[in-house]
Design a protein around this motif. Structure first.
Motif, PDB file in Angstrom:
ATOM      1  N   GLU A 198      11.787  -3.259  17.068  1.00 46.21           N
ATOM      2  CA  GLU A 198      10.276  -3.263  17.361  1.00 46.21           C
ATOM      3  C   GLU A 198      10.108  -5.026  17.338  1.00 46.21           C
ATOM      4  O   GLU A 198       9.622  -5.538  18.294  1.00 46.21           O
ATOM      5  CB  GLU A 198       9.576  -2.724  16.388  1.00 46.21           C
ATOM      6  CG  GLU A 198       9.384  -1.259  16.605  1.00 46.21           C
ATOM      7  CD  GLU A 198       8.518  -0.634  15.733  1.00 46.21           C
ATOM      8  OE1 GLU A 198       7.618  -1.279  14.946  1.00 46.21           O
ATOM      9  OE2 GLU A 198       8.551   0.649  15.752  1.00 46.21           O
ATOM     10  N   ALA A 199      10.720  -5.521  16.352  1.00 44.86           N
ATOM     11  CA  ALA A 199      10.501  -6.971  16.320  1.00 44.86           C
ATOM     12  C   ALA A 199      11.127  -7.830  17.461  1.00 44.86           C
ATOM     13  O   ALA A 199      10.577  -8.869  17.835  1.00 44.86           O
ATOM     14  CB  ALA A 199      10.981  -7.589  14.920  1.00 44.86           C
ATOM     15  N   LEU A 200      12.350  -7.377  17.548  1.00 48.02           N
ATOM     16  CA  LEU A 200      13.037  -7.941  18.721  1.00 48.02           C
ATOM     17  C   LEU A 200      12.215  -7.818  20.095  1.00 48.02           C
ATOM     18  O   LEU A 200      11.996  -8.788  20.932  1.00 48.02           O
ATOM     19  CB  LEU A 200      14.512  -7.424  18.990  1.00 48.02           C
ATOM     20  CG  LEU A 200      15.419  -7.972  20.090  1.00 48.02           C
ATOM     21  CD1 LEU A 200      15.636  -9.390  19.642  1.00 48.02           C
ATOM     22  CD2 LEU A 200      16.550  -7.088  20.069  1.00 48.02           C
ATOM     23  N   ALA A 201      11.792  -6.702  20.415  1.00 45.39           N
ATOM     24  CA  ALA A 201      11.021  -6.360  21.712  1.00 45.39           C
ATOM     25  C   ALA A 201       9.958  -7.254  21.751  1.00 45.39           C
ATOM     26  O   ALA A 201       9.528  -7.974  22.737  1.00 45.39           O
ATOM     27  CB  ALA A 201      10.780  -4.893  21.896  1.00 45.39           C
ATOM     28  N   PHE A 202       8.970  -7.176  20.777  1.00 44.22           N
ATOM     29  CA  PHE A 202       7.821  -8.196  20.694  1.00 44.22           C
ATOM     30  C   PHE A 202       8.419  -9.749  20.877  1.00 44.22           C
ATOM     31  O   PHE A 202       7.659 -10.463  21.690  1.00 44.22           O
ATOM     32  CB  PHE A 202       7.126  -8.065  19.202  1.00 44.22           C
ATOM     33  CG  PHE A 202       6.266  -8.942  18.877  1.00 44.22           C
ATOM     34  CD1 PHE A 202       5.264  -9.381  19.546  1.00 44.22           C
ATOM     35  CD2 PHE A 202       6.836  -9.917  17.886  1.00 44.22           C
ATOM     36  CE1 PHE A 202       4.283 -10.317  19.055  1.00 44.22           C
ATOM     37  CE2 PHE A 202       5.807 -11.101  17.627  1.00 44.22           C
ATOM     38  CZ  PHE A 202       4.843 -11.093  18.120  1.00 44.22           C
ATOM     39  N   ALA A 203       9.439 -10.223  20.245  1.00 46.34           N
ATOM     40  CA  ALA A 203       9.683 -11.429  19.855  1.00 46.34           C
ATOM     41  C   ALA A 203      10.105 -12.042  21.373  1.00 46.34           C
ATOM     42  O   ALA A 203       9.734 -13.021  22.011  1.00 46.34           O
ATOM     43  CB  ALA A 203      10.661 -11.829  18.840  1.00 46.34           C
ATOM     44  N   VAL A 204      11.285 -11.442  21.947  1.00 48.33           N
ATOM     45  CA  VAL A 204      11.826 -11.805  23.177  1.00 48.33           C
ATOM     46  C   VAL A 204      10.942 -11.758  24.113  1.00 48.33           C
ATOM     47  O   VAL A 204      10.609 -12.509  25.100  1.00 48.33           O
ATOM     48  CB  VAL A 204      13.212 -10.843  23.311  1.00 48.33           C
ATOM     49  CG1 VAL A 204      13.799 -11.147  24.664  1.00 48.33           C
ATOM     50  CG2 VAL A 204      14.301 -11.061  22.293  1.00 48.33           C
ATOM     51  N   THR A 205      10.024 -10.802  24.530  1.00 47.78           N
ATOM     52  CA  THR A 205       9.282 -10.322  25.549  1.00 47.78           C
ATOM     53  C   THR A 205       8.228 -11.658  25.564  1.00 47.78           C
ATOM     54  O   THR A 205       7.759 -12.322  26.720  1.00 47.78           O
ATOM     55  CB  THR A 205       8.480  -8.887  25.573  1.00 47.78           C
ATOM     56  OG1 THR A 205       9.671  -7.954  25.579  1.00 47.78           O
ATOM     57  CG2 THR A 205       7.604  -8.902  26.578  1.00 47.78           C
ATOM     58  N   THR A 206       7.516 -11.831  24.710  1.00 46.46           N
ATOM     59  CA  THR A 206       6.435 -12.730  24.369  1.00 46.46           C
ATOM     60  C   THR A 206       6.945 -14.189  24.248  1.00 46.46           C
ATOM     61  O   THR A 206       6.423 -14.997  25.001  1.00 46.46           O
ATOM     62  CB  THR A 206       5.657 -12.723  22.953  1.00 46.46           C
ATOM     63  OG1 THR A 206       5.266 -11.161  22.813  1.00 46.46           O
ATOM     64  CG2 THR A 206       4.271 -13.411  22.872  1.00 46.46           C
ATOM     65  N   GLY A 207       8.104 -14.313  23.798  1.00 46.42           N
ATOM     66  CA  GLY A 207       8.879 -15.729  23.787  1.00 46.42           C
ATOM     67  C   GLY A 207       8.989 -16.233  25.279  1.00 46.42           C
ATOM     68  O   GLY A 207       8.840 -17.265  25.435  1.00 46.42           O
ATOM     69  N   LEU A 208       9.615 -15.138  25.815  1.00 44.97           N
ATOM     70  CA  LEU A 208      10.089 -15.602  27.389  1.00 44.97           C
ATOM     71  C   LEU A 208       8.912 -15.691  28.148  1.00 44.97           C
ATOM     72  O   LEU A 208       8.942 -16.664  29.061  1.00 44.97           O
ATOM     73  CB  LEU A 208      10.864 -14.526  27.961  1.00 44.97           C
ATOM     74  CG  LEU A 208      12.402 -13.989  27.330  1.00 44.97           C
ATOM     75  CD1 LEU A 208      13.122 -13.092  28.052  1.00 44.97           C
ATOM     76  CD2 LEU A 208      13.204 -15.511  27.533  1.00 44.97           C
ATOM     77  N   CYS A 209       7.765 -15.058  28.149  1.00 40.84           N
ATOM     78  CA  CYS A 209       6.743 -14.931  28.849  1.00 40.84           C
ATOM     79  C   CYS A 209       6.042 -16.330  28.450  1.00 40.84           C
ATOM     80  O   CYS A 209       5.554 -17.169  29.265  1.00 40.84           O
ATOM     81  CB  CYS A 209       5.819 -14.140  28.780  1.00 40.84           C
ATOM     82  SG  CYS A 209       6.357 -12.522  29.475  1.00 40.84           S
ATOM     83  N   LEU A 210       5.893 -16.739  27.226  1.00 40.84           N
ATOM     84  CA  LEU A 210       5.105 -17.871  26.893  1.00 40.84           C
ATOM     85  C   LEU A 210       5.821 -19.075  26.932  1.00 40.84           C
ATOM     86  O   LEU A 210       5.288 -20.274  27.473  1.00 40.84           O
ATOM     87  CB  LEU A 210       4.974 -17.726  25.145  1.00 40.84           C
ATOM     88  CG  LEU A 210       3.899 -18.809  24.571  1.00 40.84           C
ATOM     89  CD1 LEU A 210       2.543 -19.040  25.148  1.00 40.84           C
ATOM     90  CD2 LEU A 210       3.935 -18.816  23.102  1.00 40.84           C
ATOM     91  N   GLY A 211       7.405 -19.050  26.885  1.00 38.41           N
ATOM     92  CA  GLY A 211       8.133 -20.347  27.127  1.00 38.41           C
ATOM     93  C   GLY A 211       8.067 -20.681  28.662  1.00 38.41           C
ATOM     94  O   GLY A 211       7.908 -21.703  29.198  1.00 38.41           O
ATOM     95  N   THR A 212       7.994 -19.523  29.465  1.00 37.60           N
ATOM     96  CA  THR A 212       8.099 -19.731  31.112  1.00 37.60           C
ATOM     97  C   THR A 212       6.668 -20.368  31.394  1.00 37.60           C
ATOM     98  O   THR A 212       6.773 -21.308  32.223  1.00 37.60           O
ATOM     99  CB  THR A 212       8.237 -18.469  31.667  1.00 37.60           C
ATOM    100  OG1 THR A 212       9.494 -17.988  31.266  1.00 37.60           O
ATOM    101  CG2 THR A 212       8.336 -18.653  33.238  1.00 37.60           C
ATOM    102  N   LEU A 213       5.753 -19.910  30.810  1.00 30.69           N
ATOM    103  CA  LEU A 213       4.174 -20.376  31.262  1.00 30.69           C
ATOM    104  C   LEU A 213       4.348 -21.775  30.780  1.00 30.69           C
ATOM    105  O   LEU A 213       3.637 -22.611  31.507  1.00 30.69           O
ATOM    106  CB  LEU A 213       3.338 -19.668  30.678  1.00 30.69           C
ATOM    107  CG  LEU A 213       3.056 -18.133  31.477  1.00 30.69           C
ATOM    108  CD1 LEU A 213       2.049 -17.312  30.546  1.00 30.69           C
ATOM    109  CD2 LEU A 213       2.691 -18.251  32.716  1.00 30.69           C
ATOM    110  N   ALA A 214       4.673 -22.194  29.678  1.00 31.55           N
ATOM    111  CA  ALA A 214       4.489 -23.489  29.123  1.00 31.55           C
ATOM    112  C   ALA A 214       5.590 -24.487  29.961  1.00 31.55           C
ATOM    113  O   ALA A 214       4.987 -25.482  30.220  1.00 31.55           O
ATOM    114  CB  ALA A 214       5.037 -23.435  27.461  1.00 31.55           C
ATOM    115  N   GLY A 215       6.717 -23.865  30.441  1.00 32.51           N
ATOM    116  CA  GLY A 215       7.720 -24.783  31.332  1.00 32.51           C
ATOM    117  C   GLY A 215       6.976 -25.238  32.714  1.00 32.51           C
ATOM    118  O   GLY A 215       7.019 -26.030  33.388  1.00 32.51           O
TER     119      GLY A 215
END
Length: 308
Positions: free
Chosen positions: A102-119
């Motif tokens: 559960e933590a991994l799904a939340f972390a990777v999904t949100t992290g990839l989306c947020l990092g992509t938008l930031a870049g």
């Protein structure tokens, strides 16, 4: 590529053997034995040592343990009556794994989306948000985050349960607390990778060919930017899916971490060794799979390994 896989497999086995050996030696280098603090006579203590084979020379204990380990037998707990380490792992790991996934799904999904938008939107609000999240997630320990969320979200606002395990609502705060650090690492690395990729010559060439922004992003930017993330996914997945010792203690989650902490307090040699070997095996296997998959994801890596 085949030789590379075999070599990585050999390195993985060697790394696991080193971990097992060092853990075994460190455990037996501690003064005393697991039964010294018990209120029993010396004769009973010696009988207990003899029962579990702890009266034998260290090298004999090591050979016996390695032999049992090769058969998949992690031994019998010295403190929990009639409970094997294998049984305790089968009982506790599924809970830790569910929490970790559960933590991994939340972390990777949100992290990839947020990092992509930031870049892609450099120096925008998304970029600043990603930086703030990365700073908080990396600098604040997860047990501090868990305690704050327990007090604010659980106790003051009464939006979610404070502790225990069994329902999805009870897993939200622990999963968020456990995954925030991974989210921060993923977002930061994805942002950095995106910023590096969009300045490469092949991106400018794609723009010169008249490709749309969406096509450039999906076919060229993201595909190349995600490669550095793949390299760290092995340790991240292994670490987060095995749960967190402190998070499980804080929220009263009956995972494998509970037994690990108890084994340290009780000096339960076999349980400490068994859980350490189990955790190490997951970490080594995930690193091996990442090393192998990296060659299939990036053709340049596959070509390089073929030349080796």
């Amino acid at each position: 590529m085949g030789r590379y896989i075999l070599r990585r497999f050999a390195f993985s086995v060697a790394a696991l053997w080193v971990i097992v050996t060092l853990t075994f030696l460190l455990m037996h280098s501690i003064p005393g034995d697991p039964f010294m603090g018990e209120k029993v006579t010396e004769a009973i203590r010696l009988n207990m040592l003899r029962k579990y084979g702890l009266d034998k020379p260290l090298w004999q204990q090591y050979l016996v343990y390695i032999g049992n380990l090769l058969r998949g037998d992690l031994g019998i707990s010295l403190r929990m009556t009639n409970r094997t380490v294998n049984d305790l792992i089968r009982e506790g790991f599924p809970v830790s794994c569910v929490l970790g996934l559960e933590a991994l799904a939340f972390a990777v999904t949100t992290g990839l989306c947020l990092g992509t938008l930031a870049g892609l939107k450099h120096n925008s609000g998304w970029d600043y948000l990603a930086i703030v999240v990365a700073i908080i997630g990396i600098s604040v320990p997860n047990f501090i985050t868990a305690s704050i969320l327990q007090y604010v979200v659980g106790y003051r606002l009464r939006l979610l349960p404070i502790a225990r395990w069994g329902t999805f609502e009870q897993s939200i705060i622990p999963a968020f607390s456990l995954g925030l650090g991974t989210l921060a690492i993923t977002a930061r690395m994805m942002r950095t990778s995106i910023l590096d990729v969009i300045n490469q010559d092949y991106i400018r060439t794609a723009k010169a060919k008249g490709l749309s922004e969406a096509e450039i992003t999906w076919r060229h930017t993201l595909r190349n930017a995600i490669l550095p993330i793949v390299t760290i996914m092995g340790p991240l997945i292994a670490g987060i899916t095995t749960g967190s010792l402190l998070i499980e203690q804080i929220f009263g989650i009956p995972g494998l971490g509970k037994y690990y902490v108890q084994s340290v307090y009780n000096r339960d040699y076999t349980l400490i060794l068994g859980t350490t070997v189990f955790y190490a095996t997951i970490l080594v296997v995930m690193n091996f799979l990442v090393d192998v998959s990296y060659g299939f994801i990036d053709p340049r890596i596959r070509l390089l390994k073929g030349r080796e």
